[in-house]
Every structure is written in structure tokens, then in C-alpha cells.
Motif scaffolding. Structure first.
Motif, PDB file in Angstrom:
ATOM      1  N   GLU A 312       0.834  -1.161  -0.029  1.00 19.08           N
ATOM      2  CA  GLU A 312       0.134  -0.048  -0.028  1.00 19.08           C
ATOM      3  C   GLU A 312       0.745   1.227   0.015  1.00 19.08           C
ATOM      4  OE1 GLU A 312      -3.789  -0.171   2.513  1.00 19.08           O
ATOM      5  OE2 GLU A 312      -2.745  -2.174   3.139  1.00 19.08           O
ATOM      6  N   PHE A 313       2.135   1.258  -0.197  1.00 18.59           N
ATOM      7  CA  PHE A 313       3.247   2.182  -0.113  1.00 18.59           C
ATOM      8  C   PHE A 313       3.654   2.251  -1.716  1.00 18.59           C
ATOM      9  CE2 PHE A 313       2.830   1.371   4.112  1.00 18.59           C
ATOM     10  CZ  PHE A 313       3.069   2.481   4.967  1.00 18.59           C
ATOM     11  N   GLN A 314       3.576   3.623  -2.242  1.00 18.20           N
ATOM     12  CA  GLN A 314       4.106   3.935  -3.605  1.00 18.20           C
ATOM     13  C   GLN A 314       5.478   4.036  -3.616  1.00 18.20           C
ATOM     14  OE1 GLN A 314       1.850   3.092  -6.063  1.00 18.20           O
ATOM     15  NE2 GLN A 314       0.352   2.517  -4.608  1.00 18.20           N
ATOM     16  N   TYR A 315       6.193   3.335  -4.556  1.00 20.35           N
ATOM     17  CA  TYR A 315       7.587   3.387  -4.576  1.00 20.35           C
ATOM     18  C   TYR A 315       7.621   4.272  -5.852  1.00 20.35           C
ATOM     19  CZ  TYR A 315      12.269   2.479  -5.423  1.00 20.35           C
ATOM     20  OH  TYR A 315      13.869   2.632  -5.894  1.00 20.35           O
ATOM     21  N   ASP A 316       8.745   5.365  -5.790  1.00 21.85           N
ATOM     22  CA  ASP A 316       9.135   5.960  -7.137  1.00 21.85           C
ATOM     23  C   ASP A 316      10.451   5.733  -7.460  1.00 21.85           C
ATOM     24  OD1 ASP A 316       9.738   8.018  -8.736  1.00 21.85           O
ATOM     25  OD2 ASP A 316       8.927   9.743  -7.577  1.00 21.85           O
ATOM     26  N   PRO A 317      10.799   5.039  -8.422  1.00 24.39           N
ATOM     27  CA  PRO A 317      12.043   4.605  -8.886  1.00 24.39           C
ATOM     28  C   PRO A 317      13.015   5.877  -9.251  1.00 24.39           C
ATOM     29  CG  PRO A 317      10.567   4.039 -10.538  1.00 24.39           C
ATOM     30  CD  PRO A 317       9.760   4.681  -9.710  1.00 24.39           C
ATOM     31  N   LYS A 318      12.352   6.792  -9.579  1.00 23.82           N
ATOM     32  CA  LYS A 318      13.369   7.948 -10.212  1.00 23.82           C
ATOM     33  C   LYS A 318      14.042   8.423  -8.627  1.00 23.82           C
ATOM     34  CE  LYS A 318      11.021   9.096 -14.597  1.00 23.82           C
ATOM     35  NZ  LYS A 318      10.377  10.168 -15.307  1.00 23.82           N
ATOM     36  N   ARG A 319      13.134   9.030  -7.891  1.00 22.49           N
ATOM     37  CA  ARG A 319      13.509   9.410  -6.560  1.00 22.49           C
ATOM     38  C   ARG A 319      13.948   8.420  -5.415  1.00 22.49           C
ATOM     39  NH1 ARG A 319      11.584  14.638  -6.326  1.00 22.49           N
ATOM     40  NH2 ARG A 319      11.323  14.585  -3.908  1.00 22.49           N
ATOM     41  N   ASP A 320      13.876   7.280  -5.816  1.00 25.88           N
ATOM     42  CA  ASP A 320      14.348   6.226  -4.870  1.00 25.88           C
ATOM     43  C   ASP A 320      13.801   6.404  -3.438  1.00 25.88           C
ATOM     44  OD1 ASP A 320      15.385   3.889  -4.028  1.00 25.88           O
ATOM     45  OD2 ASP A 320      17.536   4.686  -3.615  1.00 25.88           O
ATOM     46  N   GLU A 321      12.277   6.524  -3.347  1.00 29.23           N
ATOM     47  CA  GLU A 321      11.667   6.764  -2.145  1.00 29.23           C
ATOM     48  C   GLU A 321      10.332   6.127  -2.130  1.00 29.23           C
ATOM     49  OE1 GLU A 321      11.982  10.957  -1.895  1.00 29.23           O
ATOM     50  OE2 GLU A 321      10.077  11.327  -2.634  1.00 29.23           O
ATOM     51  N   TYR A 322       9.718   5.909  -1.061  1.00 30.01           N
ATOM     52  CA  TYR A 322       8.486   5.747  -0.968  1.00 30.01           C
ATOM     53  C   TYR A 322       7.402   6.688  -0.371  1.00 30.01           C
ATOM     54  CZ  TYR A 322       9.100   0.432  -1.428  1.00 30.01           C
ATOM     55  OH  TYR A 322       9.522  -0.473  -1.928  1.00 30.01           O
ATOM     56  N   ALA A 323       6.041   6.644  -0.853  1.00 24.42           N
ATOM     57  CA  ALA A 323       4.945   7.726  -0.401  1.00 24.42           C
ATOM     58  C   ALA A 323       3.958   6.757   0.516  1.00 24.42           C
ATOM     59  CB  ALA A 323       4.361   8.265  -1.518  1.00 24.42           C
ATOM     60  N   CYS A 324       3.750   7.018   1.639  1.00 27.33           N
ATOM     61  CA  CYS A 324       2.852   6.448   2.361  1.00 27.33           C
ATOM     62  C   CYS A 324       1.362   6.717   2.021  1.00 27.33           C
ATOM     63  CB  CYS A 324       3.101   6.530   3.979  1.00 27.33           C
ATOM     64  SG  CYS A 324       2.536   8.434   4.445  1.00 27.33           S
ATOM     65  N   PRO A 325       0.283   5.884   2.647  1.00 28.22           N
ATOM     66  CA  PRO A 325      -0.971   6.416   2.441  1.00 28.22           C
ATOM     67  C   PRO A 325      -1.537   7.565   2.744  1.00 28.22           C
ATOM     68  CG  PRO A 325      -0.793   4.156   3.233  1.00 28.22           C
ATOM     69  CD  PRO A 325       0.525   4.652   3.151  1.00 28.22           C
ATOM     70  N   GLY A 326      -0.813   8.183   3.859  1.00 27.32           N
ATOM     71  CA  GLY A 326      -0.960   9.743   4.337  1.00 27.32           C
ATOM     72  C   GLY A 326      -0.400  10.767   3.579  1.00 27.32           C
ATOM     73  N   GLY A 327       0.396  10.451   2.219  1.00 27.63           N
ATOM     74  CA  GLY A 327       1.107  11.421   1.640  1.00 27.63           C
ATOM     75  C   GLY A 327       2.583  11.622   1.975  1.00 27.63           C
ATOM     76  N   LYS A 328       3.032  11.163   3.214  1.00 23.42           N
ATOM     77  CA  LYS A 328       4.420  11.504   3.553  1.00 23.42           C
ATOM     78  C   LYS A 328       5.354  10.419   2.807  1.00 23.42           C
ATOM     79  CE  LYS A 328       2.457  14.342   6.360  1.00 23.42           C
ATOM     80  NZ  LYS A 328       2.843  15.886   6.229  1.00 23.42           N
ATOM     81  N   VAL A 329       6.613  11.135   2.950  1.00 28.56           N
ATOM     82  CA  VAL A 329       7.526  10.187   2.037  1.00 28.56           C
ATOM     83  C   VAL A 329       8.563   9.586   3.035  1.00 28.56           C
ATOM     84  CG1 VAL A 329       9.890  10.537   0.853  1.00 28.56           C
ATOM     85  CG2 VAL A 329       7.954  12.183   0.637  1.00 28.56           C
ATOM     86  N   LEU A 330       9.149   8.305   2.538  1.00 24.23           N
ATOM     87  CA  LEU A 330      10.184   7.361   3.336  1.00 24.23           C
ATOM     88  C   LEU A 330      11.351   7.494   2.633  1.00 24.23           C
ATOM     89  CD1 LEU A 330       6.831   6.320   3.725  1.00 24.23           C
ATOM     90  CD2 LEU A 330       8.139   4.445   5.064  1.00 24.23           C
TER      91      LEU A 330
END
Length: 459
Positions: A312-330
Motif C-alpha cells: 500500500e506504499f507507492q515506490y518512486d524509482p526516479k527519486r528512490d523513495e516511498y510515499a505512504c497512504p498519508g502522503g508522507k515520504v520514506l
């Protein structure tokens, strides 16, 4: 009216032909069409002396071994007796009524000598596989792989813990053959180097065998028989003997795929296997080879307590980071590193962390990380291959491949119940390899005899 008593009366002359007494539909007649040992003498020639007494015909010994493994005759002493008495066996072995049968000790001398030095059983197995390809029994699109435990000729009563069994104190010259073979494979990825964990017990008679309790019953010493098959007709394309642990079995699949490509020019479009082969490293290797993994993924990230799973966390391969369901970054690192780091741990995972302040103020914290100050996500270095395997698992083709994969289990059942190879007779890694190759050769020959219409053959 009762007939006269039957009394055997010897005749001075007999007119007898073995050919006339072997039924046209006998299995050996059909198998004989596909046993081509024409180049065996050339293959063995460098291993025979040019002087001395002539040896027993190696083709005769190979034909006798094929009979033994095809009909479940496990003892070589009994095999010699059966060939002596059975007309069909004599016909297949090219023996006339008056021809003597070799002594059982001849097999042992040749098996541990020139047959093993020349890798004859591998040569024989691959020649039968090549015939299966010529006959159109190999599609080359979907392969399946699996392993089965075969009991070793070893007993717990003659074993000890590894700490009490020091290989560095062994007198190599005086040690039995199986012990010398064990010392030779200590650095082999399929045996000694497959795992750093020492087994609970090590057998003195066959130290390369693995003490295993994988069957959820009493533990025993065993080897793993690894098969790579084509799922069209269940033809065995390669076979490998390893220790009975997962890492060795998975490594054997890579070895068999690479060897099949080298020997026959066959690379499958897809590979079907069970969950034991679903590690990230294996899936990444398959995708790198251009093979679609029809394998369940070993995934421990799925949650069943109502909290958010990693999916349920979206991964961004370009930025190499995750976005949580609340919109925050990991992210992996929240500060600038002086030296670039890849963030890969020893287990092959990268870990991404949210800010503790973001999680503390988030309204979804109870559904995300109720027992932790912040959420973290573990991403395998081969996560792209794992995602590909997950997508394949949702297709109808995956269901069909899973059904086809059961042909490997059927072959193992046939191996143990019909061919009676549920326990090895030979010891050591080479002994296990020889038995597995001969048994797989017999299974492929029986497959050819069953699927290709047999016509009357002549001796």
C-alpha cells in the motif's frame, strides 16, 4: 480324461531363437529403438589400455544397468541373475543363450574407475535427452524444477556431531572412497559450501550426506535429487545431486538451466517451481536470464493485523523513495552522506524510513505503525523481479504452469515406487550422482517407449 504325465526329454539338437520368444509389445523392444551406444567406445577409448587382456564389453554393462534401473532391480548381484534367466533381458543385452553374464564385481570396478573418470553416465543421459528432442517431446517453452529427498546408505548409529568429527585429522590415503569424495567437495556450492551451518550429525560412512528432518518425521541422512523437466511431456532435461538444504537445491536449478542451454541450446521462456525457489536472488537471476518466474514469492511483508502492508506504499524509482497512504515520504537517509551508500544490508534489503515527527502527527498512525514511533519499509534489491512474479501469479497462465509443475512430483513418485530408488546403494557425492543419472536415463527411455509408437525391432 487326464492327460499323460509331462516328462522333459532332452533332445540332441535344438532350433531356438531368442528373437522369437520376446513379445512384440515388450517394453524392452520399444526402449531398444532409442538406446544408441554407437559412440560409447570412442568416448571410453582413452580410458582403456592398449595392451593386456580384453575387457568385458562396456556396452553390455551399460545395457545391463539400464535394465536394472528401468525395472527396479537394485542389486547388481541380482541383476546378473535376472539377465542370466530372463530371455527378454538377454535379448536387450545382445546375449545369446550360451553367452556368459559378467560377474557382479565387474560393475563395481568399472563404475568407480573408467565409467566415473569419463563421466560416462552423464554422456549416456544427455544422448537420451538429445533423442527426446529429436523425437519432438521437448517444447522448450516451460520448464519446471524441483527436488526430492533420497535416503543415503548411512545410519545414525555410525555418526557423530561435527565438533567430534574433525576432517583435518583424516588420513586421506587410508580413508574410504566416500570420505575422500566428501573432502573433495568441501568447497563445492552444491555440498560443503552450500551453507555455513553445520549439520547436527555427520555420518562416518557417508559424510557428504545431509542429516535432515524435512519430512516432519524421524530425521535421516539423505541427498537431494534435483530435476529440471520440460512440462510438455515430462522429459527430464537435467539432473543434479546436492545436499538436502534449500540453498543447494536452488543453486542446482541455476546450474541445470545453464548446462541445458550450453549442451542443447535450450532456454525456457518460463520456469515453474514451488515457493522454496521464490527468493529474491533466484527471481532476480531468472529475470536477468530472460526467463519469466512462475514461482510464488517468499514474502514476509504481508500483514494480517489490519495495518498497512508494504504493497500500500507507492515506490518512486526516479527519486528512490516511498510515499505512504498519508502522503508522507520514506527515504533511506534523511541527511546528506559524505560518501554515497547503496543502503543494501547483508540480507539483500534496502530500508526506507519515515520522519518520526510525520508519523507522530499522522491520523493514520494507528493503522500504520501503532507500536512503533515511525514506519519503515524493506525493499529487496531484486524487488522489480519479485513484483514481476507477483503480477504473473494473477494470470491464468500461472494456474496452467502450476498444474504442469506437478509432473515433476509424478516423476519422483515413479522413481521411488516403480523404480524403487527410495534409498541409495552407492555412497558419496559421485555415487549419488551416478544413481540419479542412471535412474533419470531409464525414466526418459520409458517415456520414449510409451509416447513414440513402437515398431518391431531386430537384434
Amino acid at each position: 480324461m487326464m492327460g499323460p504325465r509331462q516328462v522333459a526329454q532332452g533332445a540332441l539338437f535344438y532350433e531356438f531363437s531368442i528373437e522369437d520368444h520376446v513379445p512384440p509389445d515388450h517394453l524392452l523392444r520399444a526402449m531398444d529403438r532409442f538406446v544408441d551406444l554407437g559412440d560409447m567406445r570412442r568416448h571410453l577409448a582413452p580410458f582403456y589400455s592398449t595392451t593386456g587382456r580384453p575387457s568385458v564389453d562396456p556396452e553390455l554393462m551399460i545395457r545391463m544397468l539400464i535394465v536394472g534401473y528401468a525395472f527396479g532391480i537394485r542389486s547388481e548381484r541380482r541383476l546378473c541373475e535376472e539377465v542370466h534367466l530372463n530371455l527378454a533381458y538377454r535379448w536387450f543385452c545382445r546375449l545369446d543363450l550360451t553367452d556368459p553374464v559378467p560377474d557382479h564385481s565387474t560393475f563395481s570396478k568399472n563404475r568407480h574407475g573408467r565409467f566415473r573418470d569419463s563421466d560416462l553416465f552423464r554422456h549416456l543421459f544427455e544422448s537420451v535427452v538429445a533423442r527426446c528432442i529429436v523425437e519432438g517431446l521437448v517444447g522448450g517453452e516451460t520448464f519446471a524444477s524441483d527436488a526430492s529427498l533420497i535416503r543415503a546408505d548411512a545410519n545414525k548409529q555410525y555418526a557423530a556431531a561435527k565438533a567430534d568429527w574433525a576432517p583435518d585429522r583424516i588420513d586421506v590415503q587410508a580413508a574410504p572412497r566416500a570420505v575422500r569424495e566428501y573432502l573433495d567437495v568441501l568447497d563445492d556450492a552444491a555440498f560443503g559450501a552450500a551453507s555455513e551451518v553445520d549439520p547436527k550429525f555427520t555420518s562416518f560412512a557417508d559424510p557428504a550426506s545431509q542429516w535432515t528432518g524435512a519430512r516432519k518425521g524421524p530425521a535421516f541422512f539423505a541427498y537431494s535429487d534435483n530435476y529440471l523437466i520440460d512440462t510438455d511431456h515430462g522429459v527430464i532435461l537435467d539432473v543434479e545431486a546436492t545436499r538436502s538444504i534449500r540453498t543447494a537445491e536452488v543453486g542446482a536449478t541455476r546450474t541445470m538451466i545453464a548446462r541445458t542451454r550450453e549442451r542443447f541450446g535450450l532456454t525456457p521462456e518460463r520456469l515453474a517451481a514451488d515457493t522454496a525457489y521464490g527468493s529474491g536472488e533466484m527471481l532476480g537471476w531468472l529475470v536477468g536470464q530472460g526467463i519469466e518466474p512462475y514461482i510464488p514469492v517468499i514474502d514476509k511483508s504481508e500483514r494480517h493485523d489490519g495495518t498497512f502492508s508494504n504493497a500500500e506504499f507507492q515506490y518512486d524509482p526516479k527519486r528512490d523513495e516511498y510515499a505512504c497512504p498519508g502522503g508522507k515520504v520514506l527515504k533511506k537517509y534523511w541527511r546528506q552522506m559524505k560518501r554515497p551508500r547503496d543502503g543494501i544490508g547483508k540480507d539483500g534489503f534496502r530500508r526506507y524510513f519515515a520522519r518520526q515527527a510525520d508519523c507522530a502527527a499522522c491520523v493514520l498512525k494507528e493503522r500504520c505503525c501503532p507500536n512503533q514511533p515511525r514506519r519503515k519499509i524493506a525493499r529487496h534489491v531484486h524487488e522489480a523481479a519479485r513484483d514481476a512474479a507477483r503480477r504473473i501469479a494473477t494470470t491464468d497462465a500461472y494456474v496452467d504452469a502450476s498444474r504442469r509443475r506437478k509432473k515433476v512430483e509424478m516423476l519422483f513418485a515413479h522413481l521411488k515406487r516403480i523404480l524403487r530408488l527410495d534409498r541409495l546403494r552407492l555412497r558419496g557425492p559421485n555415487g549419488a550422482r551416478d544413481e540419479f543419472l542412471l535412474a533419470a536415463t531409464a525414466q526418459n527411455l520409458r517415456k520414449l517407449a510409451k509416447l513414440i509408437a513402437a515398431t518391431p525391432a531386430t537384434a
